[in-house]
Motif scaffolding. Structure first.
Motif, PDB file in Angstrom:
ATOM      1  N   THR A  43       2.905  -6.411   1.346  1.00  0.00           N
ATOM      2  CA  THR A  43       3.632  -5.161   1.099  1.00  0.00           C
ATOM      3  C   THR A  43       2.699  -4.059   0.603  1.00  0.00           C
ATOM      4  N   GLY A  44       1.398  -4.296   0.714  1.00  0.00           N
ATOM      5  CA  GLY A  44       0.412  -3.296   0.320  1.00  0.00           C
ATOM      6  C   GLY A  44      -0.905  -3.578   1.015  1.00  0.00           C
ATOM      7  N   VAL A  45      -2.000  -3.142   0.384  1.00  0.00           N
ATOM      8  CA  VAL A  45      -3.331  -3.419   0.924  1.00  0.00           C
ATOM      9  C   VAL A  45      -4.185  -4.044  -0.178  1.00  0.00           C
ATOM     10  N   ASP A  46      -5.119  -4.886   0.222  1.00  0.00           N
ATOM     11  CA  ASP A  46      -6.040  -5.526  -0.711  1.00  0.00           C
ATOM     12  C   ASP A  46      -7.448  -4.978  -0.488  1.00  0.00           C
ATOM     13  N   TYR A  47      -8.096  -4.585  -1.597  1.00  0.00           N
ATOM     14  CA  TYR A  47      -9.482  -4.113  -1.547  1.00  0.00           C
ATOM     15  C   TYR A  47     -10.394  -5.182  -2.142  1.00  0.00           C
ATOM     16  N   ALA A  48     -11.572  -5.338  -1.545  1.00  0.00           N
ATOM     17  CA  ALA A  48     -12.580  -6.258  -2.079  1.00  0.00           C
ATOM     18  C   ALA A  48     -13.955  -5.743  -1.702  1.00  0.00           C
ATOM     19  N   ALA A  49     -14.936  -6.018  -2.556  1.00  0.00           N
ATOM     20  CA  ALA A  49     -16.311  -5.624  -2.279  1.00  0.00           C
ATOM     21  C   ALA A  49     -17.007  -6.703  -1.464  1.00  0.00           C
ATOM     22  N   ALA A  50     -17.954  -6.282  -0.656  1.00  0.00           N
ATOM     23  CA  ALA A  50     -18.643  -7.239   0.213  1.00  0.00           C
ATOM     24  C   ALA A  50     -19.430  -8.262  -0.592  1.00  0.00           C
ATOM     25  N   ASP A  51     -19.948  -7.837  -1.752  1.00  0.00           N
ATOM     26  CA  ASP A  51     -20.722  -8.764  -2.572  1.00  0.00           C
ATOM     27  C   ASP A  51     -19.862  -9.567  -3.536  1.00  0.00           C
ATOM     28  N   GLY A  52     -18.538  -9.333  -3.508  1.00  0.00           N
ATOM     29  CA  GLY A  52     -17.632 -10.079  -4.370  1.00  0.00           C
ATOM     30  C   GLY A  52     -17.629  -9.624  -5.816  1.00  0.00           C
TER      31      GLY A  52
ATOM     32  N   VAL B 229     -10.800  -2.396   2.661  1.00  0.00           N
ATOM     33  CA  VAL B 229      -9.513  -3.077   2.817  1.00  0.00           C
ATOM     34  C   VAL B 229      -9.731  -4.393   3.539  1.00  0.00           C
ATOM     35  N   VAL B 230      -9.331  -5.489   2.909  1.00  0.00           N
ATOM     36  CA  VAL B 230      -9.481  -6.823   3.512  1.00  0.00           C
ATOM     37  C   VAL B 230      -8.140  -7.394   3.953  1.00  0.00           C
ATOM     38  N   THR B 231      -7.052  -6.854   3.445  1.00  0.00           N
ATOM     39  CA  THR B 231      -5.706  -7.258   3.890  1.00  0.00           C
ATOM     40  C   THR B 231      -4.902  -5.998   4.139  1.00  0.00           C
ATOM     41  N   LYS B 232      -4.350  -5.874   5.321  1.00  0.00           N
ATOM     42  CA  LYS B 232      -3.593  -4.690   5.715  1.00  0.00           C
ATOM     43  C   LYS B 232      -2.133  -4.800   5.273  1.00  0.00           C
ATOM     44  N   PHE B 233      -1.443  -3.674   5.362  1.00  0.00           N
ATOM     45  CA  PHE B 233       0.003  -3.624   5.152  1.00  0.00           C
ATOM     46  C   PHE B 233       0.705  -4.191   6.388  1.00  0.00           C
ATOM     47  N   TYR B 234       1.722  -5.025   6.164  1.00  0.00           N
ATOM     48  CA  TYR B 234       2.435  -5.630   7.297  1.00  0.00           C
ATOM     49  C   TYR B 234       3.378  -4.592   7.900  1.00  0.00           C
ATOM     50  N   ASP B 235       3.053  -4.177   9.123  1.00  0.00           N
ATOM     51  CA  ASP B 235       3.842  -3.177   9.837  1.00  0.00           C
ATOM     52  C   ASP B 235       4.602  -3.878  10.956  1.00  0.00           C
ATOM     53  N   HIS B 236       5.922  -3.766  10.946  1.00  0.00           N
ATOM     54  CA  HIS B 236       6.753  -4.426  11.967  1.00  0.00           C
ATOM     55  C   HIS B 236       6.550  -3.822  13.353  1.00  0.00           C
TER      56      HIS B 236
ATOM     57  N   GLU C 179      -0.184  -0.933  -3.875  1.00  0.00           N
ATOM     58  CA  GLU C 179       1.022  -0.580  -3.117  1.00  0.00           C
ATOM     59  C   GLU C 179       1.438   0.848  -3.430  1.00  0.00           C
ATOM     60  N   VAL C 180       2.089   1.475  -2.452  1.00  0.00           N
ATOM     61  CA  VAL C 180       2.736   2.775  -2.626  1.00  0.00           C
ATOM     62  C   VAL C 180       4.219   2.570  -2.369  1.00  0.00           C
ATOM     63  N   LEU C 181       5.052   2.932  -3.357  1.00  0.00           N
ATOM     64  CA  LEU C 181       6.500   2.752  -3.257  1.00  0.00           C
ATOM     65  C   LEU C 181       7.164   4.115  -3.122  1.00  0.00           C
ATOM     66  N   ASN C 182       7.920   4.277  -2.058  1.00  0.00           N
ATOM     67  CA  ASN C 182       8.703   5.496  -1.846  1.00  0.00           C
ATOM     68  C   ASN C 182      10.146   5.171  -2.208  1.00  0.00           C
ATOM     69  N   GLY C 183      10.492   5.426  -3.479  1.00  0.00           N
ATOM     70  CA  GLY C 183      11.741   4.905  -4.002  1.00  0.00           C
ATOM     71  C   GLY C 183      11.519   3.437  -4.314  1.00  0.00           C
ATOM     72  N   ASP C 184      12.305   2.570  -3.691  1.00  0.00           N
ATOM     73  CA  ASP C 184      12.120   1.125  -3.841  1.00  0.00           C
ATOM     74  C   ASP C 184      11.489   0.500  -2.604  1.00  0.00           C
ATOM     75  N   THR C 185      11.092   1.337  -1.644  1.00  0.00           N
ATOM     76  CA  THR C 185      10.593   0.822  -0.374  1.00  0.00           C
ATOM     77  C   THR C 185       9.077   0.927  -0.300  1.00  0.00           C
ATOM     78  N   PRO C 186       8.370  -0.192  -0.106  1.00  0.00           N
ATOM     79  CA  PRO C 186       6.913  -0.120   0.079  1.00  0.00           C
ATOM     80  C   PRO C 186       6.585   0.522   1.427  1.00  0.00           C
ATOM     81  N   VAL C 187       5.573   1.394   1.430  1.00  0.00           N
ATOM     82  CA  VAL C 187       5.115   2.029   2.659  1.00  0.00           C
ATOM     83  C   VAL C 187       3.629   1.733   2.839  1.00  0.00           C
ATOM     84  N   ASN C 188       3.131   1.978   4.027  1.00  0.00           N
ATOM     85  CA  ASN C 188       1.725   1.714   4.322  1.00  0.00           C
ATOM     86  C   ASN C 188       0.846   2.739   3.607  1.00  0.00           C
ATOM     87  N   PRO C 189       0.076   2.345   2.608  1.00  0.00           N
ATOM     88  CA  PRO C 189      -0.741   3.327   1.873  1.00  0.00           C
ATOM     89  C   PRO C 189      -1.743   4.048   2.762  1.00  0.00           C
ATOM     90  N   GLU C 190      -2.324   3.337   3.724  1.00  0.00           N
ATOM     91  CA  GLU C 190      -3.348   3.946   4.574  1.00  0.00           C
ATOM     92  C   GLU C 190      -2.787   5.065   5.441  1.00  0.00           C
TER      93      GLU C 190
END
Length: 305
Positions: free
Chosen positions: A119-128, A90-97, A205-216
């Motif tokens: 509104t979700g998380v971003d995955y990336a490999a170290a070697d690109g 994970v290179v970008t986290k979910f924005y938690d208030h 992203e993981v959507l619970n209804g219409d609301t994005p939640v923290n996948p992790e």
């Protein structure tokens, strides 16, 4: 005769002294009791009773050839959308208030000189390099499209109003309406205009209804945890709405009472004025009140003279 009795007694004594005698005796008695119980049970298996039991099963329309239906389906566990050996992190986290300022800063995405909350998380490999994107849960593909900002997008609907969203994809292998199983390959990681600085990556992203939640927060957790979280969120929202409504009602009633008091004040002051004697009457002296009578008397006396 006495010698024979003494010899037999001595033999029994020697036998009792053996260490294996009593354990062997115990096992023998247990075997006899078990044999007796099994014999008794086999003797009570009445054919008529067996027919009656069969009639009960027949009345229930039980078919032994039918597949057994599980009493409760096993709750599927949410998995990460990448394989364990993919070395994608994970290179970008979910924005938690509720997170601290540093975590919130790491959950911002820069696009067009503006920061956006992730509104979700971003995955990336170290070697690109690209890596396979997997279905986090079993479900039905409801949308496959190419978005100008987010790249190729796949959305999957699951049970109980849960959905998963995959963006920045390449080489999409599924289509709308297709049933997928957890772990099936959906596509490979690609690039998008929105997170251009992340290069080859996956936005999930993981959507619970219409609301994005923290996948992790829900990885390796059953889907029912999402439902519990949704109910808790709805309860908090309802409580907040009720509190806001009560505060609004209180603020509405307060000015009305103030206006009522303001209207009542002039009435009271006018009543006091009515009850308070006129200041001109207080300043009059008795002599001033009697003066006209004296003048009238003197005038009448002059007239008589």
């Amino acid at each position: 005769m006495k010698e024979k009795n003494s010899v037999s007694k001595s033999k029994w004594k020697r036998l009792f002294r053996k260490k294996w005698f009593f354990p062997a005796l115990y096992l023998g008695i247990s075997a006899l009791l078990l044999t007796a119980v099994l014999w008794y049970q086999s003797g009570t298996n009445d054919p008529e009773q067996a027919e009656d039991d069969k009639g009960i099963f027949d009345s229930l329309n039980f078919d032994g050839n039918e597949e057994a239906t599980p009493v409760a389906e096993q709750d599927e566990v949410v998995k990460a959308p990448v394989a364990e050996d993919a070395e994608a992190t994970v290179v970008t986290k979910f924005y938690d208030h509720k997170a601290d300022s540093e975590a919130q800063e790491n959950a911002l995405v820069l696009y067009d000189n503006k920061y956006y909350q992730s509104t979700g998380v971003d995955y990336a490999a170290a070697d690109g390099e690209a890596f396979d994107v997997l279905a986090a849960l079993s479900g039905t593909v409801t949308e496959v499209k190419e978005d100008a900002l987010h790249g190729n997008v796949v959305q999957i609907e699951h049970k109980n109003g849960v959905a998963t969203y995959y963006a920045s994809l390449e080489d999409v292998k599924v289509e709308a309406g297709q049933e997928v199983k957890q772990g099936d390959v959906l596509a490979t990681a690609g690039q998008s205009l929105f997170a251009k600085d992340k290069a080859t990556h996956l936005h999930f992203e993981v959507l619970n209804g219409d609301t994005p939640v923290n996948p992790e927060s829900f990885f390796n957790q059953p889907v029912s945890k999402l439902q519990e979280a949704k109910k808790e969120t709805e309860a908090v929202q309802e409580e907040t709405a009720d509190t806001a409504g009560q505060n609004e009602q209180t603020e509405t009633e307060a000015p009305a009472e103030e206006n009522a008091d303001a209207e009542a004040t002039p009435t009271d002051e006018s009543g006091d004025k009515e009850e308070t004697p006129d200041r001109s009457d207080e300043e009059k002296s008795p002599e001033q009140d009697e003066q006209p009578e004296d003048e009238a008397t003197s005038s009448s006396s002059s007239a008589q003279t």
